[in-house]
Design an enzyme around this catalytic site. Structure first.
Site, mmCIF file in Angstrom:
data_model
loop_
_atom_site.group_PDB
_atom_site.id
_atom_site.type_symbol
_atom_site.label_atom_id
_atom_site.label_comp_id
_atom_site.label_asym_id
_atom_site.label_seq_id
_atom_site.Cartn_x
_atom_site.Cartn_y
_atom_site.Cartn_z
ATOM 1 N N CYS A 1 10.055 16.184 -26.546
ATOM 2 C CA CYS A 1 10.608 17.292 -27.321
ATOM 3 C C CYS A 1 11.110 18.339 -26.347
ATOM 4 O O CYS A 1 10.370 18.758 -25.442
ATOM 5 C CB CYS A 1 9.526 17.871 -28.232
ATOM 6 S SG CYS A 1 9.979 19.401 -29.085
ATOM 7 N N CYS B 1 18.357 18.088 -28.465
ATOM 8 C CA CYS B 1 17.160 17.964 -29.300
ATOM 9 C C CYS B 1 16.935 16.481 -29.522
ATOM 10 O O CYS B 1 17.887 15.755 -29.849
ATOM 11 C CB CYS B 1 17.347 18.690 -30.635
ATOM 12 S SG CYS B 1 16.019 18.405 -31.837
ATOM 13 N N HIS C 1 15.581 14.866 -31.864
ATOM 14 C CA HIS C 1 15.899 14.394 -33.219
ATOM 15 C C HIS C 1 17.360 13.951 -33.323
ATOM 16 O O HIS C 1 17.680 13.018 -34.066
ATOM 17 C CB HIS C 1 15.649 15.509 -34.243
ATOM 18 C CG HIS C 1 14.223 15.631 -34.683
ATOM 19 N ND1 HIS C 1 13.247 16.167 -33.871
ATOM 20 C CD2 HIS C 1 13.607 15.302 -35.848
ATOM 21 C CE1 HIS C 1 12.084 16.166 -34.530
ATOM 22 N NE2 HIS C 1 12.275 15.641 -35.728
#
Length: 260
Positions: free
Chosen positions: A70, A177, A179
Protein backbone atom coordinates in the site's frame (compact mmCIF):
# COMPACT_ATOMS: atom_id res chain seq x y z
CA UNK A 1 8.55 -20.02 1.58
CA UNK A 2 5.88 -17.89 3.25
CA UNK A 3 5.21 -14.25 2.28
CA UNK A 4 2.77 -11.87 3.97
CA UNK A 5 1.17 -8.86 2.31
CA UNK A 6 -0.52 -5.97 4.12
CA UNK A 7 -2.99 -3.38 2.82
CA UNK A 8 -6.15 -1.67 3.98
CA UNK A 9 -8.16 -3.70 1.45
CA UNK A 10 -7.85 -5.75 -1.70
CA UNK A 11 -5.17 -3.59 -3.32
CA UNK A 12 -2.67 -6.20 -2.14
CA UNK A 13 -4.03 -8.65 -4.72
CA UNK A 14 -1.87 -7.24 -7.51
CA UNK A 15 1.36 -7.93 -5.62
CA UNK A 16 0.02 -11.27 -4.35
CA UNK A 17 -0.65 -12.40 -7.91
CA UNK A 18 2.83 -11.24 -8.94
CA UNK A 19 4.39 -13.31 -6.16
CA UNK A 20 2.26 -16.26 -7.25
CA UNK A 21 3.54 -16.02 -10.83
CA UNK A 22 7.14 -16.04 -9.64
CA UNK A 23 6.79 -18.62 -6.87
CA UNK A 24 3.64 -20.75 -7.14
CA UNK A 25 4.88 -22.87 -4.24
CA UNK A 26 4.98 -19.94 -1.79
CA UNK A 27 2.42 -19.70 1.00
CA UNK A 28 0.67 -16.33 1.11
CA UNK A 29 -0.78 -14.47 4.08
CA UNK A 30 -3.05 -11.62 2.98
CA UNK A 31 -3.73 -9.27 5.90
CA UNK A 32 -6.10 -6.33 5.38
CA UNK A 33 -8.09 -4.00 7.61
CA UNK A 34 -11.73 -3.73 6.51
CA UNK A 35 -12.68 -2.45 9.98
CA UNK A 36 -10.39 0.55 9.56
CA UNK A 37 -10.33 1.31 5.87
CA UNK A 38 -9.75 3.60 4.15
CA UNK A 39 -6.41 4.43 5.72
CA UNK A 40 -5.75 7.56 3.68
CA UNK A 41 -7.99 10.06 5.54
CA UNK A 42 -6.77 8.97 8.99
CA UNK A 43 -4.40 11.03 11.11
CA UNK A 44 -0.80 9.90 10.79
CA UNK A 45 -0.55 8.37 14.28
CA UNK A 46 -3.82 6.48 13.90
CA UNK A 47 -2.82 5.25 10.45
CA UNK A 48 0.52 4.00 11.75
CA UNK A 49 -1.24 2.15 14.57
CA UNK A 50 -3.66 0.40 12.21
CA UNK A 51 -0.95 -0.54 9.71
CA UNK A 52 1.25 -1.89 12.48
CA UNK A 53 -1.63 -3.89 13.98
CA UNK A 54 -2.43 -5.37 10.56
CA UNK A 55 1.24 -6.22 9.99
CA UNK A 56 1.62 -7.81 13.44
CA UNK A 57 -1.43 -9.98 12.75
CA UNK A 58 0.34 -11.30 9.65
CA UNK A 59 3.66 -11.61 11.49
CA UNK A 60 2.09 -13.97 14.02
CA UNK A 61 1.99 -16.55 11.19
CA UNK A 62 5.80 -16.33 10.96
CA UNK A 63 6.28 -15.28 7.33
CA UNK A 64 9.72 -15.19 5.78
CA UNK A 65 9.05 -11.67 4.47
CA UNK A 66 6.31 -9.05 4.74
CA UNK A 67 5.26 -6.67 1.97
CA UNK A 68 3.51 -3.41 2.84
CA UNK A 69 1.46 -3.48 -0.37
CA UNK A 70 0.00 0.00 0.00
CA UNK A 71 1.48 3.34 -1.00
CA UNK A 72 -0.18 5.29 1.81
CA UNK A 73 0.92 2.77 4.44
CA UNK A 74 4.46 2.80 3.08
CA UNK A 75 4.60 6.59 3.30
CA UNK A 76 3.38 6.84 6.88
CA UNK A 77 4.12 3.54 8.58
CA UNK A 78 6.99 1.67 6.90
CA UNK A 79 9.60 2.78 9.50
CA UNK A 80 7.32 1.65 12.34
CA UNK A 81 6.72 -1.75 10.73
CA UNK A 82 10.43 -2.21 10.05
CA UNK A 83 11.28 -1.26 13.64
CA UNK A 84 8.81 -3.84 14.95
CA UNK A 85 9.70 -6.76 12.68
CA UNK A 86 13.23 -6.47 11.30
CA UNK A 87 15.70 -8.11 11.28
CA UNK A 88 13.65 -11.24 12.01
CA UNK A 89 11.21 -10.57 9.15
CA UNK A 90 12.38 -8.51 6.15
CA UNK A 91 9.89 -5.74 5.33
CA UNK A 92 9.42 -4.42 1.78
CA UNK A 93 7.51 -1.21 1.05
CA UNK A 94 5.69 -0.07 -2.09
CA UNK A 95 6.95 2.94 -4.02
CA UNK A 96 5.20 4.36 -7.12
CA UNK A 97 7.15 3.72 -10.32
CA UNK A 98 8.05 7.37 -10.87
CA UNK A 99 11.71 6.60 -11.56
CA UNK A 100 10.89 4.01 -14.23
CA UNK A 101 8.35 6.28 -15.92
CA UNK A 102 10.62 9.32 -15.85
CA UNK A 103 13.44 7.37 -17.51
CA UNK A 104 11.47 7.49 -20.75
CA UNK A 105 11.75 11.28 -20.84
CA UNK A 106 8.06 12.00 -20.33
CA UNK A 107 5.78 13.80 -20.08
CA UNK A 108 4.31 11.58 -17.37
CA UNK A 109 1.22 11.62 -15.16
CA UNK A 110 0.80 10.19 -11.67
CA UNK A 111 -2.65 8.93 -10.77
CA UNK A 112 -3.02 8.72 -6.99
CA UNK A 113 -5.42 9.18 -4.11
CA UNK A 114 -6.23 12.75 -3.03
CA UNK A 115 -4.20 12.15 0.15
CA UNK A 116 -1.09 11.24 -1.84
CA UNK A 117 -1.48 13.78 -4.66
CA UNK A 118 0.43 16.92 -3.79
CA UNK A 119 1.89 15.32 -0.67
CA UNK A 120 5.45 16.02 0.43
CA UNK A 121 6.23 12.35 -0.19
CA UNK A 122 5.12 12.43 -3.82
CA UNK A 123 6.80 15.79 -4.33
CA UNK A 124 10.06 14.30 -3.06
CA UNK A 125 9.76 11.39 -5.50
CA UNK A 126 9.27 13.82 -8.36
CA UNK A 127 12.23 15.97 -7.29
CA UNK A 128 14.48 12.93 -6.94
CA UNK A 129 13.50 10.91 -9.98
CA UNK A 130 11.88 13.32 -12.43
CA UNK A 131 13.51 16.73 -11.95
CA UNK A 132 13.65 17.48 -15.67
CA UNK A 133 10.48 15.70 -16.76
CA UNK A 134 7.04 17.24 -17.13
CA UNK A 135 4.87 15.65 -14.45
CA UNK A 136 1.12 16.05 -14.00
CA UNK A 137 -0.39 14.88 -10.72
CA UNK A 138 -3.90 13.49 -11.16
CA UNK A 139 -5.98 13.02 -8.01
CA UNK A 140 -8.53 10.21 -8.37
CA UNK A 141 -11.14 10.74 -5.65
CA UNK A 142 -13.28 7.69 -5.03
CA UNK A 143 -11.40 5.33 -7.32
CA UNK A 144 -9.80 3.15 -4.64
CA UNK A 145 -13.12 2.82 -2.84
CA UNK A 146 -14.90 1.91 -6.09
CA UNK A 147 -12.28 -0.76 -6.79
CA UNK A 148 -12.56 -2.12 -3.25
CA UNK A 149 -16.27 -2.69 -3.71
CA UNK A 150 -16.06 -3.76 -7.38
CA UNK A 151 -18.50 -0.96 -8.23
CA UNK A 152 -18.11 -1.01 -12.00
CA UNK A 153 -20.18 2.10 -12.74
CA UNK A 154 -18.18 4.13 -10.19
CA UNK A 155 -14.91 2.70 -11.50
CA UNK A 156 -15.74 3.69 -15.07
CA UNK A 157 -16.90 7.16 -14.02
CA UNK A 158 -13.80 7.95 -11.96
CA UNK A 159 -11.41 6.46 -14.52
CA UNK A 160 -13.07 8.45 -17.32
CA UNK A 161 -12.79 11.65 -15.30
CA UNK A 162 -9.11 11.07 -14.52
CA UNK A 163 -8.33 10.23 -18.14
CA UNK A 164 -9.87 13.53 -19.28
CA UNK A 165 -7.50 15.36 -16.93
CA UNK A 166 -4.48 13.48 -18.27
CA UNK A 167 -2.75 15.81 -20.77
CA UNK A 168 -2.25 15.00 -24.43
CA UNK A 169 1.29 13.84 -25.07
CA UNK A 170 1.58 11.89 -21.82
CA UNK A 171 3.81 8.89 -22.46
CA UNK A 172 3.54 7.10 -19.11
CA UNK A 173 0.93 6.95 -16.35
CA UNK A 174 2.15 5.93 -12.91
CA UNK A 175 -0.47 4.07 -10.88
CA UNK A 176 0.21 5.52 -7.45
CA UNK A 177 -2.28 3.34 -5.57
CA UNK A 178 -2.15 -0.45 -5.52
CA UNK A 179 -5.93 -0.69 -5.96
CA UNK A 180 -5.61 0.98 -9.38
CA UNK A 181 -3.57 -1.91 -10.78
CA UNK A 182 -6.63 -4.14 -10.47
CA UNK A 183 -8.47 -2.02 -13.05
CA UNK A 184 -5.55 -1.36 -15.38
CA UNK A 185 -7.60 -2.59 -18.34
CA UNK A 186 -10.33 -0.02 -17.72
CA UNK A 187 -7.71 2.70 -17.29
CA UNK A 188 -5.97 1.75 -20.53
CA UNK A 189 -9.29 1.82 -22.40
CA UNK A 190 -10.22 5.22 -20.98
CA UNK A 191 -6.88 6.67 -22.06
CA UNK A 192 -7.41 5.69 -25.69
CA UNK A 193 -8.42 8.81 -27.56
CA UNK A 194 -7.41 10.36 -30.90
CA UNK A 195 -5.43 13.17 -29.30
CA UNK A 196 -3.45 10.93 -26.96
CA UNK A 197 -1.06 8.12 -27.80
CA UNK A 198 -2.05 5.42 -25.32
CA UNK A 199 0.47 5.78 -22.51
CA UNK A 200 2.29 2.95 -20.80
CA UNK A 201 0.85 2.15 -17.36
CA UNK A 202 3.47 1.82 -14.63
CA UNK A 203 2.43 -0.20 -11.59
CA UNK A 204 4.56 -1.42 -8.71
CA UNK A 205 3.31 -4.98 -8.08
CA UNK A 206 5.87 -6.84 -10.21
CA UNK A 207 8.81 -4.87 -8.82
CA UNK A 208 7.65 -5.33 -5.23
CA UNK A 209 7.21 -9.08 -5.68
CA UNK A 210 10.64 -9.39 -7.25
CA UNK A 211 12.23 -7.37 -4.45
CA UNK A 212 10.61 -9.54 -1.78
CA UNK A 213 12.00 -12.68 -3.40
CA UNK A 214 15.37 -11.03 -3.93
CA UNK A 215 15.56 -10.28 -0.21
CA UNK A 216 14.91 -13.95 0.55
CA UNK A 217 16.80 -15.79 -2.16
CA UNK A 218 19.12 -13.28 -3.79
CA UNK A 219 17.13 -13.63 -7.00
CA UNK A 220 14.04 -11.78 -8.27
CA UNK A 221 12.15 -15.04 -8.68
CA UNK A 222 12.40 -18.61 -9.81
CA UNK A 223 9.35 -20.67 -10.69
CA UNK A 224 9.06 -23.90 -8.74
CA UNK A 225 6.51 -26.68 -8.80
CA UNK A 226 3.80 -27.02 -6.21
CA UNK A 227 0.99 -24.93 -4.79
CA UNK A 228 1.28 -22.80 -1.70
CA UNK A 229 -1.36 -22.27 0.96
CA UNK A 230 -3.47 -19.12 1.25
CA UNK A 231 -4.36 -17.49 4.57
CA UNK A 232 -6.64 -14.44 4.65
CA UNK A 233 -6.84 -12.13 7.67
CA UNK A 234 -9.55 -9.44 7.86
CA UNK A 235 -8.66 -7.03 10.69
CA UNK A 236 -6.85 -9.92 12.37
CA UNK A 237 -9.62 -12.49 11.89
CA UNK A 238 -8.90 -15.54 9.77
CA UNK A 239 -11.48 -15.49 7.00
CA UNK A 240 -11.99 -15.60 3.23
CA UNK A 241 -11.25 -12.95 0.64
CA UNK A 242 -14.14 -10.51 0.17
CA UNK A 243 -16.46 -11.45 -2.67
CA UNK A 244 -15.40 -8.29 -4.53
CA UNK A 245 -11.88 -9.71 -4.86
CA UNK A 246 -13.15 -12.32 -7.30
CA UNK A 247 -14.27 -9.59 -9.69
CA UNK A 248 -10.62 -9.11 -10.63
CA UNK A 249 -8.26 -11.37 -12.51
CA UNK A 250 -5.66 -11.07 -9.75
CA UNK A 251 -8.17 -12.24 -7.15
CA UNK A 252 -9.27 -15.15 -9.31
CA UNK A 253 -5.64 -16.07 -9.98
CA UNK A 254 -4.72 -16.09 -6.30
CA UNK A 255 -7.70 -18.07 -5.08
CA UNK A 256 -7.54 -20.60 -7.91
CA UNK A 257 -3.86 -21.23 -7.50
CA UNK A 258 -3.56 -22.10 -3.84
CA UNK A 259 -4.32 -25.13 -1.75
CA UNK A 260 -7.12 -24.84 0.78
Amino acid sequence: MKIALVDSGIGLLAAAAAVRRLRPDADLILSSDPDGMPWGPRRAADLRRRVLTTALAAASYEPDALVVACNTATVHALPAVKAALEPDIPVIGTVPAVKTAAATGGPIAIWATPATTGSSYQAALIREHAPRVQVTEIACPGLADAVQHADLSAILATVTDASRRTPDGTTDVVLGCTHYELVAGHIRTALRRPSLITPVLRGSADAVAAQALRRLTGRPGATKAGRGRLTVLLSGRESQLPAAALAYRAGQHVTASFAA
